[in-house]
Design an enzyme around this catalytic site. Sequence first.
Site, PDB file in Angstrom:
ATOM      1  N   LYS A 161       0.949  -1.231  -0.031  1.00 18.78           N
ATOM      2  CA  LYS A 161       0.005  -0.078  -0.019  1.00 18.78           C
ATOM      3  C   LYS A 161       0.786   1.264  -0.028  1.00 18.78           C
ATOM      4  CE  LYS A 161      -4.385  -1.400   0.117  1.00 18.78           C
ATOM      5  NZ  LYS A 161      -5.085  -1.225  -0.836  1.00 18.78           N
ATOM      6  N   ASP A 189      -0.792  -0.689  -4.554  1.00 15.73           N
ATOM      7  CA  ASP A 189      -1.801   0.340  -4.516  1.00 15.73           C
ATOM      8  C   ASP A 189      -1.867   1.543  -3.912  1.00 15.73           C
ATOM      9  OD1 ASP A 189      -4.646   0.754  -4.528  1.00 15.73           O
ATOM     10  OD2 ASP A 189      -5.232  -1.101  -3.605  1.00 15.73           O
ATOM     11  N   GLU A 215      -2.294  -0.294  -8.879  1.00 16.62           N
ATOM     12  CA  GLU A 215      -3.580  -0.050  -8.583  1.00 16.62           C
ATOM     13  C   GLU A 215      -4.136   1.429  -8.494  1.00 16.62           C
ATOM     14  OE1 GLU A 215      -6.440  -2.453  -5.952  1.00 16.62           O
ATOM     15  OE2 GLU A 215      -4.669  -3.893  -6.345  1.00 16.62           O
ATOM     16  N   ASP A 240      -9.576   0.404  -9.745  1.00 20.47           N
ATOM     17  CA  ASP A 240     -10.289  -0.299  -8.703  1.00 20.47           C
ATOM     18  C   ASP A 240     -11.143   0.443  -8.343  1.00 20.47           C
ATOM     19  OD1 ASP A 240     -11.043  -1.667  -6.620  1.00 20.47           O
ATOM     20  OD2 ASP A 240      -9.246  -1.549  -5.234  1.00 20.47           O
ATOM     21  N   LYS A 264     -14.459  -6.481  -7.290  1.00 16.44           N
ATOM     22  CA  LYS A 264     -14.754  -6.912  -5.871  1.00 16.44           C
ATOM     23  C   LYS A 264     -16.155  -6.940  -5.973  1.00 16.44           C
ATOM     24  CE  LYS A 264     -10.876  -4.084  -4.000  1.00 16.44           C
ATOM     25  NZ  LYS A 264     -10.550  -2.792  -3.528  1.00 16.44           N
TER      26      LYS A 264
HETATM   27 MN    MN Z   1      -7.141  -1.427  -4.324  1.00 15.62          MN
END
Ligand code: MN
Length: 369
Positions: A161, A189, A215, A240, A264
């Site tokens: 992240k 991401d 991402e 995303d 997702k």
């Molecule tokens: Mn993501």
Amino acid sequence: MVEKIKMYRFGFRLEKPFVIALGAIPSVEVAIVVIEDDKGRFGIGEACPSWRITGETIDTAIGSLEALAPMLLGEDPLRIGYLVERMDSALLGNPSAKAALDIALHDLAGKILGVPVWKLLGGHSPGPVSTDYTVGIDEPEGMAQEAARLVEEGFREIKVKVGEDPERDLERVRAVRKAVGDGITIRIDANQGWSPQEAVWVLREMEPFRVQLVEQPVPFWDLEGLRYVRERSPIPVMADEAVHSPRDALRAIRAGAVDYINIKLMKAGGLHRAKEIAAISRAAGVANMIGSMVETDIGATAAVHFALSEGNVRFRDLDTGTDPNSFLIAEGGSYIEGGMRYLRDPEAPGLGIKGIREELLEPVAEYRR
Ligand code: MN
């Protein structure tokens, strides 16, 4: 025929708060639904609302479920496409609430037909499949240590992240690559944390650290910005937060803004729409990731079935539902070991969830035909 629908709430605190560019997540509240048919078979689903991403809270998700659940009573649970369309015409948005009912319908349909959901949806692989594990935002050195520990546990893919500050993000990726060595896949991401110009700068600087993909480098609403980054970045770009629905996927692909799309279930509104996103993506030559919110092991197991059903899912971010406080499954479901995700019984019908820890759930409502 759908006879009864029960709705519950469940809250859990994470052992370690999950920190991303959008903020820290110390705890989560979800809604669990159980759809029962007239023969006493049942299907389970989860709504994991995210106010940052889908604009839902636990209270609005429960409000949506109160509007949607009665529509399913008396209906044939095998008519999932029809029921998903009815839910979409009755209420715009609110995808996590719709996902809960869609997942429960698939679980129930699988049990009625005697097939696991991954086969019901295409049957690509019985698993196991590799998954990454995500390292949340922290000091570069702490993130590097965490990544090294995950590699020791058997993970070959690490999701890092970033998106807090471009200079420090560069240090994070540098430290993680140094700690894990050359043989490990690193994906990053940014959770919308950079401007397009910052993203291009930092992604070019990151090139030596061999990052597989990035991402959502820029805000979700900025498709032009995403395209700007994609055209200049040496690292492939994945949408995303910019893509929730099949329509969003088509728009992002048409805009030339994506190399990959992260699906997702909580953004898509469940498995049925998730399959549609995969079909659109495949037709455009855009591979998918399966990801998730911070969910319980019920939502995680539904995502594993999706991953196994679908050949266009090339990247798996299936580390959700692994915090011990998020365990609701008493028997069956899925688990992680050595960097792989397994179904406990790949041939079990439906989601293969044989029992849940109902004593942990707070009943909210019950609907009967
Ligand atoms: Mn993501």
